[in-house]
Every structure is written in C-alpha cells, then in structure tokens.
Design a protein around this motif. Sequence first.
Motif, PDB file in Angstrom:
ATOM      1  N   PHE A 188       0.831  -1.194   0.000  1.00 37.64           N
ATOM      2  CA  PHE A 188       0.000   0.000   0.000  1.00 37.64           C
ATOM      3  C   PHE A 188       0.872   1.254   0.000  1.00 37.64           C
ATOM      4  N   ARG A 189       0.283   2.385  -0.325  1.00 35.62           N
ATOM      5  CA  ARG A 189       1.001   3.659  -0.322  1.00 35.62           C
ATOM      6  C   ARG A 189       0.319   4.702   0.569  1.00 35.62           C
ATOM      7  N   SER A 190      -0.649   4.297   1.335  1.00 40.08           N
ATOM      8  CA  SER A 190      -1.344   5.194   2.251  1.00 40.08           C
ATOM      9  C   SER A 190      -1.720   4.394   3.496  1.00 40.08           C
ATOM     10  N   PRO A 191      -1.978   5.064   4.627  1.00 37.78           N
ATOM     11  CA  PRO A 191      -2.104   6.506   4.844  1.00 37.78           C
ATOM     12  C   PRO A 191      -0.784   7.259   4.603  1.00 37.78           C
ATOM     13  N   VAL A 192      -0.920   8.419   3.996  1.00 36.20           N
ATOM     14  CA  VAL A 192       0.246   9.205   3.621  1.00 36.20           C
ATOM     15  C   VAL A 192       1.084   9.591   4.840  1.00 36.20           C
ATOM     16  N   ALA A 193       0.419   9.857   5.971  1.00 34.97           N
ATOM     17  CA  ALA A 193       1.141  10.326   7.160  1.00 34.97           C
ATOM     18  C   ALA A 193       2.158   9.289   7.645  1.00 34.97           C
ATOM     19  N   VAL A 194       1.776   8.022   7.700  1.00 37.39           N
ATOM     20  CA  VAL A 194       2.699   7.008   8.203  1.00 37.39           C
ATOM     21  C   VAL A 194       3.721   6.612   7.143  1.00 37.39           C
TER      22      VAL A 194
END
Length: 321
Positions: A188-194
Amino acid sequence: MGPDSSQDAQTVSQVGEFGLIDRVTTGREQPAGTLLGPGDDAAVLAAPDGRVVATTDVLVEQVHFRFDWSAPRQVGRKAVAVNLSDIAAMGAVPTGLLVGLACPPDSSTELVDELFGGMWEEAQAVGAGVVGGDVVSATALTISITALGDLQGREPVTRAGARPGDVVAVAGRLGWSAAGLAVLGRGFRSPVAVVGAHRVPEPPYAAGPLAAAGGATAMVDVSDGLLADLGHVAAASGVGIDVRTEQLDVPQRLLEVGSALGADARHWVLTGGEDQALAATFPAEAALPEGWRAIGAVTAGGGVVVDGAEYEGPSGWQHWR
C-alpha cells in the motif's frame, strides 16, 4: 541547482567523477562556520567550542531504502536526518556533513542531483552544509555520511550518566516509521502520514541541546527501537529502565493502521526504529524541557522492562540478526 533535460538524461559515467562533484556542490551556499568548503583536499570548519562531535552512518540500497518506495530526494533527506539526530543526541548542534556516495556507473545524474538536493534541504534546515566528500563507482548504491557538530560550551550528554530515580523521557515521534514500513510492505502507499514518516523522519533536533541545557543525565537517539536504544543507556549507565505503557502515547492514526493490518500499534511504538526520536533521562526533581514527555523511570539493577516485566519478542532492529 536545476539541471536541464539533456543533463538529466546522462549517467554518472558520462559526466565523470569531477563533473558529478561539480553538479552537487556548485552554487550551494555554505553556513558561516564553513571556512573552506568543497574543492580542496579537505574542508575547514570553525569549532567555536574547541571540541567537535562526529558521527557516521552508512545506508545501502535495498537494506535501508528502496527507490520503489521512496523518491531519491526523500532518501537524501533521510540519510542526513539519521546522522544529525546522533549529533542532537549528544546535546550538540550540527555544523557540517561529509558525504560519500558509491553508485553504479549507469546511475542517472538526475537521481544523484535529487539525492544531494534532499541532503542539502535537510542540512540547511538546521544551519549546516555539505562541506565535502567523495564519489566512487560500485555495484550497489551506498551512502556514507559523517556529521559534525558543536557543543556550544556544554558538556556532551552520553549514554552513561543515568542514575536510579531519574525520569525517562522522549522527544519526537515513535512508531510512525515502523507503521509506514508495514504499510509499504503490504503493497500500500497510504495513509500518507505514516508512509511519509518512514520515507523522511522528523528528528526533534532542537530537543537535544534543550535536554543538555536542562540537565539531562543520559541521552540516545531512537534509531533501532525505543527498547533497544534504551538498552544501550541501561548498559552504559549500569542501571535498569522501566518503561510504563500508561505514559506512552500511541496515536490514534497508528491504532487505526494497526487495526487495518492486524498489527499491534504499541509494538511499533516500543520497538520501531528510524523515527530518529530522542530518549533521555533527567533528575526526578528537574522540570522536563519543552517537547519532552515522561515515559518511565530509571531503576537499580540492569536491562529494560515494560511495566516491570521483560518484554516478549524483539526489542528493535539488529543487523545480521
């Protein structure tokens, strides 16, 4: 420094060693403490304190970073951040960086431009500069950085000064990079924050000198994991450390990611590395400096426990394990 599209299409073997050095150094503004920058046999930096703090880290492609997970500029920033956090952990402020880059001859000059662009961004954010280094050919892209720092008249804060009764505290984020790594590892590539936290850490650089000025008795940066790095403090100081989970901050976003992946967010906070947070011990009677929060206590004995009991499972990252 913005290379044009024709330059971007070149490889490092086409521009050569000295052409590559020119690309990543020309036009860069050095801080006032750099008395002689790149271009000579060695750089010369001012050392107002009379002492120099020095540290080195090596990052290898596919071990410490992957270009399918992180952009070259992000890798450059991270490579600098992991070094500068060690300077902060001594209670010092960064002054300069020496960069060694080994890369395959078919590496694009655009990739190297972006790598060094990220390095300069992170260095200049704390008032430091890239003052020298070396570039060589290799089969795997490897970055070696030596960071230098100044104590500004303070004594260095080592790992060896913690005393029973001290408060254990942290500054910065914990568990975010580990959560981002877990997300990326699942495709995956999100959540962007983590994910962003894994790509580019945000060390609390100013918290190191603040801790030194505030009476910290020992300090370490959290690069391998909170429990593992506190273990270094416990061993060097000849003490025990008890981390108390009721004092740990487990952010809601990490709980959500952990739930989605079937993982324990608290485990990320306790054992996840690469957030480059700082952990320190302070006398119990001292007020914690701004940005620091208590997470436990120093005890007599040895080793690190969680809520008085040994933590089950790995405590953090180890090479060759």
